[in-house]
Write a protein that holds these residues in place. Structure first.
Motif, PDB file in Angstrom:
ATOM      1  N   GLU A 164       0.836  -1.195   0.000  1.00 13.40           N
ATOM      2  CA  GLU A 164       0.000   0.000   0.000  1.00 13.40           C
ATOM      3  C   GLU A 164       0.872   1.246   0.000  1.00 13.40           C
ATOM      4  O   GLU A 164       1.909   1.303   0.665  1.00 13.40           O
ATOM      5  CB  GLU A 164      -0.905  -0.012   1.244  1.00 13.40           C
ATOM      6  N   GLN A 165       0.435   2.267  -0.756  1.00 13.02           N
ATOM      7  CA  GLN A 165       1.183   3.530  -0.846  1.00 13.02           C
ATOM      8  C   GLN A 165       0.862   4.451   0.322  1.00 13.02           C
ATOM      9  O   GLN A 165       1.713   5.231   0.759  1.00 13.02           O
ATOM     10  CB  GLN A 165       0.851   4.220  -2.171  1.00 13.02           C
ATOM     11  N   SER A 196       4.957   1.907  -3.898  1.00  9.83           N
ATOM     12  CA  SER A 196       4.125   2.216  -5.060  1.00  9.83           C
ATOM     13  C   SER A 196       4.348   1.169  -6.141  1.00  9.83           C
ATOM     14  O   SER A 196       5.471   0.686  -6.330  1.00  9.83           O
ATOM     15  CB  SER A 196       4.478   3.606  -5.599  1.00  9.83           C
ATOM     16  N   VAL A 197       3.279   0.822  -6.856  1.00 15.52           N
ATOM     17  CA  VAL A 197       3.409  -0.140  -7.950  1.00 15.52           C
ATOM     18  C   VAL A 197       4.219   0.447  -9.101  1.00 15.52           C
ATOM     19  O   VAL A 197       4.627  -0.281 -10.011  1.00 15.52           O
ATOM     20  CB  VAL A 197       2.021  -0.592  -8.454  1.00 15.52           C
ATOM     21  N   CYS A 198       4.455   1.753  -9.081  1.00 11.33           N
ATOM     22  CA  CYS A 198       5.267   2.390 -10.122  1.00 11.33           C
ATOM     23  C   CYS A 198       6.766   2.250  -9.854  1.00 11.33           C
ATOM     24  O   CYS A 198       7.587   2.590 -10.712  1.00 11.33           O
ATOM     25  CB  CYS A 198       4.908   3.873 -10.231  1.00 11.33           C
ATOM     26  N   ASP A 199       7.122   1.797  -8.661  1.00 11.85           N
ATOM     27  CA  ASP A 199       8.535   1.689  -8.262  1.00 11.85           C
ATOM     28  C   ASP A 199       9.003   0.254  -8.481  1.00 11.85           C
ATOM     29  O   ASP A 199       8.758  -0.629  -7.651  1.00 11.85           O
ATOM     30  CB  ASP A 199       8.669   2.089  -6.789  1.00 11.85           C
ATOM     31  N   GLN A 239       9.364 -11.883  -0.015  1.00 18.24           N
ATOM     32  CA  GLN A 239       8.183 -12.554   0.536  1.00 18.24           C
ATOM     33  C   GLN A 239       7.768 -13.787  -0.263  1.00 18.24           C
ATOM     34  O   GLN A 239       6.745 -14.396   0.033  1.00 18.24           O
ATOM     35  CB  GLN A 239       7.010 -11.561   0.612  1.00 18.24           C
ATOM     36  N   GLU A 240       8.557 -14.130  -1.290  1.00 24.55           N
ATOM     37  CA  GLU A 240       8.288 -15.328  -2.098  1.00 24.55           C
ATOM     38  C   GLU A 240       6.839 -15.373  -2.574  1.00 24.55           C
ATOM     39  O   GLU A 240       6.137 -16.382  -2.436  1.00 24.55           O
ATOM     40  CB  GLU A 240       8.634 -16.595  -1.305  1.00 24.55           C
ATOM     41  N   VAL A 241       6.380 -14.242  -3.138  1.00 27.10           N
ATOM     42  CA  VAL A 241       4.977 -14.097  -3.560  1.00 27.10           C
ATOM     43  C   VAL A 241       4.683 -15.044  -4.721  1.00 27.10           C
ATOM     44  O   VAL A 241       5.482 -15.179  -5.654  1.00 27.10           O
ATOM     45  CB  VAL A 241       4.694 -12.633  -3.967  1.00 27.10           C
ATOM     46  N   GLU A 242       3.515 -15.710  -4.648  1.00 22.68           N
ATOM     47  CA  GLU A 242       3.078 -16.622  -5.703  1.00 22.68           C
ATOM     48  C   GLU A 242       1.865 -16.105  -6.468  1.00 22.68           C
ATOM     49  O   GLU A 242       1.655 -16.455  -7.627  1.00 22.68           O
ATOM     50  CB  GLU A 242       2.735 -17.981  -5.089  1.00 22.68           C
ATOM     51  N   ILE A 243       1.036 -15.285  -5.802  1.00 21.58           N
ATOM     52  CA  ILE A 243      -0.182 -14.764  -6.417  1.00 21.58           C
ATOM     53  C   ILE A 243      -0.276 -13.276  -6.111  1.00 21.58           C
ATOM     54  O   ILE A 243      -0.048 -12.853  -4.969  1.00 21.58           O
ATOM     55  CB  ILE A 243      -1.434 -15.484  -5.870  1.00 21.58           C
ATOM     56  N   ILE A 244      -0.642 -12.476  -7.132  1.00 23.22           N
ATOM     57  CA  ILE A 244      -0.825 -11.032  -6.938  1.00 23.22           C
ATOM     58  C   ILE A 244      -2.276 -10.671  -7.270  1.00 23.22           C
ATOM     59  O   ILE A 244      -2.793 -11.020  -8.337  1.00 23.22           O
ATOM     60  CB  ILE A 244       0.122 -10.212  -7.836  1.00 23.22           C
ATOM     61  N   LEU A 245      -2.912  -9.969  -6.341  1.00 21.19           N
ATOM     62  CA  LEU A 245      -4.234  -9.388  -6.564  1.00 21.19           C
ATOM     63  C   LEU A 245      -4.031  -7.879  -6.650  1.00 21.19           C
ATOM     64  O   LEU A 245      -3.746  -7.230  -5.635  1.00 21.19           O
ATOM     65  CB  LEU A 245      -5.188  -9.757  -5.419  1.00 21.19           C
ATOM     66  N   HIS A 246      -4.165  -7.325  -7.855  1.00 20.55           N
ATOM     67  CA  HIS A 246      -3.787  -5.928  -8.106  1.00 20.55           C
ATOM     68  C   HIS A 246      -5.011  -5.023  -8.010  1.00 20.55           C
ATOM     69  O   HIS A 246      -5.797  -4.903  -8.947  1.00 20.55           O
ATOM     70  CB  HIS A 246      -3.151  -5.820  -9.487  1.00 20.55           C
ATOM     71  N   ALA A 247      -5.171  -4.391  -6.835  1.00 17.98           N
ATOM     72  CA  ALA A 247      -6.310  -3.492  -6.600  1.00 17.98           C
ATOM     73  C   ALA A 247      -5.861  -2.054  -6.390  1.00 17.98           C
ATOM     74  O   ALA A 247      -6.650  -1.208  -5.975  1.00 17.98           O
ATOM     75  CB  ALA A 247      -7.110  -3.967  -5.380  1.00 17.98           C
ATOM     76  N   ALA A 248      -4.587  -1.764  -6.689  1.00 19.29           N
ATOM     77  CA  ALA A 248      -4.084  -0.399  -6.514  1.00 19.29           C
ATOM     78  C   ALA A 248      -4.381   0.410  -7.770  1.00 19.29           C
ATOM     79  O   ALA A 248      -3.814   0.143  -8.834  1.00 19.29           O
ATOM     80  CB  ALA A 248      -2.578  -0.433  -6.248  1.00 19.29           C
ATOM     81  N   ALA A 249      -5.266   1.373  -7.651  1.00 16.49           N
ATOM     82  CA  ALA A 249      -5.632   2.203  -8.815  1.00 16.49           C
ATOM     83  C   ALA A 249      -6.286   3.482  -8.343  1.00 16.49           C
ATOM     84  O   ALA A 249      -6.870   3.537  -7.254  1.00 16.49           O
ATOM     85  CB  ALA A 249      -6.579   1.439  -9.740  1.00 16.49           C
ATOM     86  N   ALA A 277      -2.725   8.171 -15.582  1.00 19.94           N
ATOM     87  CA  ALA A 277      -1.996   7.326 -16.531  1.00 19.94           C
ATOM     88  C   ALA A 277      -0.777   6.693 -15.874  1.00 19.94           C
ATOM     89  O   ALA A 277      -0.463   5.516 -16.109  1.00 19.94           O
ATOM     90  CB  ALA A 277      -1.568   8.152 -17.736  1.00 19.94           C
ATOM     91  N   ARG A 278      -0.056   7.462 -15.042  1.00 20.72           N
ATOM     92  CA  ARG A 278       1.150   6.944 -14.384  1.00 20.72           C
ATOM     93  C   ARG A 278       0.805   5.726 -13.515  1.00 20.72           C
ATOM     94  O   ARG A 278       1.441   4.681 -13.592  1.00 20.72           O
ATOM     95  CB  ARG A 278       1.779   8.032 -13.511  1.00 20.72           C
ATOM     96  N   ASN A 279      -0.223   5.873 -12.695  1.00 18.08           N
ATOM     97  CA  ASN A 279      -0.559   4.810 -11.746  1.00 18.08           C
ATOM     98  C   ASN A 279      -1.318   3.650 -12.413  1.00 18.08           C
ATOM     99  O   ASN A 279      -0.961   2.484 -12.257  1.00 18.08           O
ATOM    100  CB  ASN A 279      -1.400   5.381 -10.606  1.00 18.08           C
ATOM    101  N   ASN A 280      -2.356   3.986 -13.168  1.00 18.43           N
ATOM    102  CA  ASN A 280      -3.233   2.932 -13.693  1.00 18.43           C
ATOM    103  C   ASN A 280      -2.637   2.163 -14.865  1.00 18.43           C
ATOM    104  O   ASN A 280      -2.877   0.964 -14.997  1.00 18.43           O
ATOM    105  CB  ASN A 280      -4.579   3.524 -14.093  1.00 18.43           C
TER     106      ASN A 280
END
Length: 609
Positions: free
Chosen positions: A296-297, A326-329, A340-350, A365-368
């Motif tokens: 989370e940002q 940030s998902v932009c970083d 964290q050895e992530v296996e699944i991503i649920l992308h709700a950041a917008a 546009a930058r974020n989405n």
């Protein structure tokens, strides 16, 4: 004055009963004639004692434990006076007489008030109010039941509580029932409304209770705590039954395949502090993953969701990891995915607020778009198993920058899906989410709380609606059904007019809509469509492209895609426009690449050079 005279008159009656009980005869005249000085003294001081203990100021309809204590105090003082008089005058009256006199006076005064209240209610012909059940037999529920007894409009008939230790008890004069018993009472017409009085429970828990009780077909209201009412943090009862506004049956999305798909996995939720993201995190707890990574940002939003998750996660031995970023970083995303050895991503950041993004095209546009691309590339590089994007119906034939950026984010994922061997990229589209930040539900609630007006942009505006739990469960299901490049949509029934929802909410809040015949109601005002706003939304451009999934209410759609070359060209253009903060160029690119994008007829065309 009536009560004062009545209490004074009860003194000789209580003294008479004391002699009757002490001597065992109905006419103890011999002993009464010997004790007449005690009678006179007790009767003489009784007005002062009754006023001192403020017995005439005990309201009949609110007689409670404190009122009973005041009556007992008056009875005790009168008994002491009688004892002292007997001793001082050397009358020799039995020492038990003052004690029996005190008990008699208390019983006559207390139960006399109870009987008087019942008689007055019978004479007044008090009608039975709306029968309500109070969910929650704790302190707040008890306070509420006491307050409601003073209202002729409603009548509390029982408590409902999930705690088995309360089951069958009588609390504050009401029996505690289970949910199954409540269902039978509703079916028999014994309960018409349910009031939820559990102010200590978080919003997620309240939402689940409301969702479960929504099947009963009764009005459901949630009450704030009395502390909140006193402090001014809450002005009134809050109606939080989104199911009552949907105009369709709740979709059952509780399937074993959901839990199986996430059990024992490391799952990252981006935008974890948002409305959808936070609900996703809480529903993931039921799926027993090994780890939930909150990305989370917003620092405050991350703090809140982490605090809300801790207790539930600890009880299930699920690790919860909170990470700011940030998902932009790209560097930060890579670091978190690897650590964290992530296996699944649920992308709700917008960014999702239509009018705001319409005026902040560059950040939208930058974020989405670019943020989604950055996260997706990092996911592919890390070998993530599944990537699910939370999208919107505003991505179909978009008329605003927000919807267009979400459609372009879909195109980015569809392009990557065609060239990804391991990571399965999918998208989930749904309509407006009732109760989420920026939705009409909290806005209308706030306006109704302040007495109106309730603002609607256009009388003919329609939208598809779903609840936060439905939306979140759909995202989890999409991850379970994902094959790669999928666009999932939910059959949400018929779209609803916003103005009808506004009127319905006013009525459910206990108010009325203003009209020529009802000038005192809450007014509904049409303010005009905002920039980029449609009269109606769509989930697909062509319904013939739909195919079925294992769930009858969830459909998979085939959507047109851009070629790899076109996608790269589009992204290169947006990168340059964002870097230069060129809003006009971003609008040009949206016009070129977002299929179906158009400026709605009700707007003046934006100047594009």
């Amino acid at each position: 004055m009536v009560l004062l005279v009545a209490d004074i008159f009860l003194v000789p009656i209580a003294m008479y009963f004391a002699h009757v009980l002490r001597y065992g005869t109905a006419f103890p005249m011999e002993w009464i004639s010997a004790d007449w000085p005690i009678w006179l003294i007790a009767l003489a001081v009784s007005p002062f004692v009754v006023v001192f203990c403020r017995l005439p100021w005990i309201k009949l309809s609110t007689l409670d434990f404190r009122g009973a204590l005041r009556i007992a105090a008056a009875a005790g003082i009168l008994a002491i006076v009688a004892s002292l008089a007997s001793y001082a005058l050397s009358i020799g009256s039995p020492r038990s007489i003052p004690g029996i006199f005190a008990v008699s006076f208390f019983a006559l005064s207390f139960f006399g008030r109870v009987i008087a209240t019942l008689c007055l209610q019978r004479i007044a012909g008090t009608r039975r109010g709306t029968p309500v059940a109070i969910f929650g037999a704790g302190a707040a529920g008890i306070q509420l039941s006491s307050a409601l007894r003073q209202s002729p409009e409603v009548e509390p008939v029982c408590f409902v509580d999930d705690d088995p230790s309360y089951r069958g008890l009588n609390i504050a004069g009401l029996r505690v029932h289970s949910r199954d018993q409540l269902k039978r009472m509703v079916e028999n017409g014994q309960v018409s409304r349910v009031l939820i009085a559990i102010p200590s429970m978080d919003q997620s828990g309240i939402s689940r209770i409301v969702e479960d009780l929504g099947e009963l077909g009764v009005e459901i209201q949630v009450l704030p705590s009395f502390v909140d009412l006193i402090s001014g943090r809450s002005k009134e009862l809050k109606l939080v039954a989104p199911e009552a506004l949907l105009g369709r049956e709740k979709v059952n999305l509780d399937l074993p395949v959901v839990a199986k798909s996430y059990a024992g996995r490391s799952v990252m939720v981006t935008g974890a502090g948002g409305s959808i993201g936070s609900e996703l995190c809480k529903q993931l707890l039921e799926c027993n993953p090994e780890r939930i990574v909150l990305f989370e940002q917003s620092e405050f939003a991350l703090y809140e969701i982490e605090a809300a998750m801790r207790a539930g996660a600890a009880s299930k031995n699920i690790e919860v990891v909170a990470r700011l970023g940030s998902v932009c970083d790209r560097n930060r995303v890579d670091e978190v995915l690897q650590a964290q050895e992530v296996e699944i991503i649920l992308h709700a950041a917008a960014y999702k607020h239509v009018p705001l993004i319409e005026e902040n095209e560059v950040e939208g546009a930058r974020n989405n778009i670019l943020g989604t691309r950055t996260l997706a590339l990092a996911a592919r590089a890390a070998g993530i198993e599944r990537f699910i994007l939370v999208s919107t119906d505003k991505a179909v034939r978009p008329t605003n920058i927000m919807g267009a950026t979400k459609r372009l984010a879909e195109l980015v994922l569809q392009d990557l899906a065609s060239r990804s061997d391991k990571t399965r990229f999918s998208m989930v589209r749904f309509g407006n989410v009732l109760g989420s930040s920026g939705s009409v539900l909290p806005l209308f609630q706030k306006q109704i709380r302040h007495g109106g007006p309730v603002t609607v942009t256009h009388p003919d505006v329609t939208r598809f609606f779903m609840t936060i739990p439905e939306a979140s469960r759909l995202v989890l299901l999409a991850g379970a059904y994902s094959k790669g490049g999928d666009v999932f949509v939910l059959d949400m029934g018929k779209p609803m007019r916003i103005i009808d929802i506004a009127r319905r909410m006013i009525e459910l809040s206990g108010s009325t809509v203003k009209s020529p015949s009802n000038p005192g109601g809450i007014d509904v005002v049409v303010t005009g469509l905002r920039p980029g706003e449609k009269l109606y939304e769509e989930l697909l451009i062509d319904d013939s492209l739909l195919t079925e999934t294992p769930h009858e209410m969830i459909l998979r759609a085939e959507q047109e895609k851009l070629s790899e070359i076109m996608t790269k060209r589009m992204l290169k253009g947006f990168e340059a426009a964002v870097a230069a903060a060129d809003a006009e160029e971003i609008r040009k690119l949206v016009m070129e690449y977002a299929s179906g994008y158009h400026i709605p007829d009700h707007e003046a065309p934006a100047s594009v050079s």
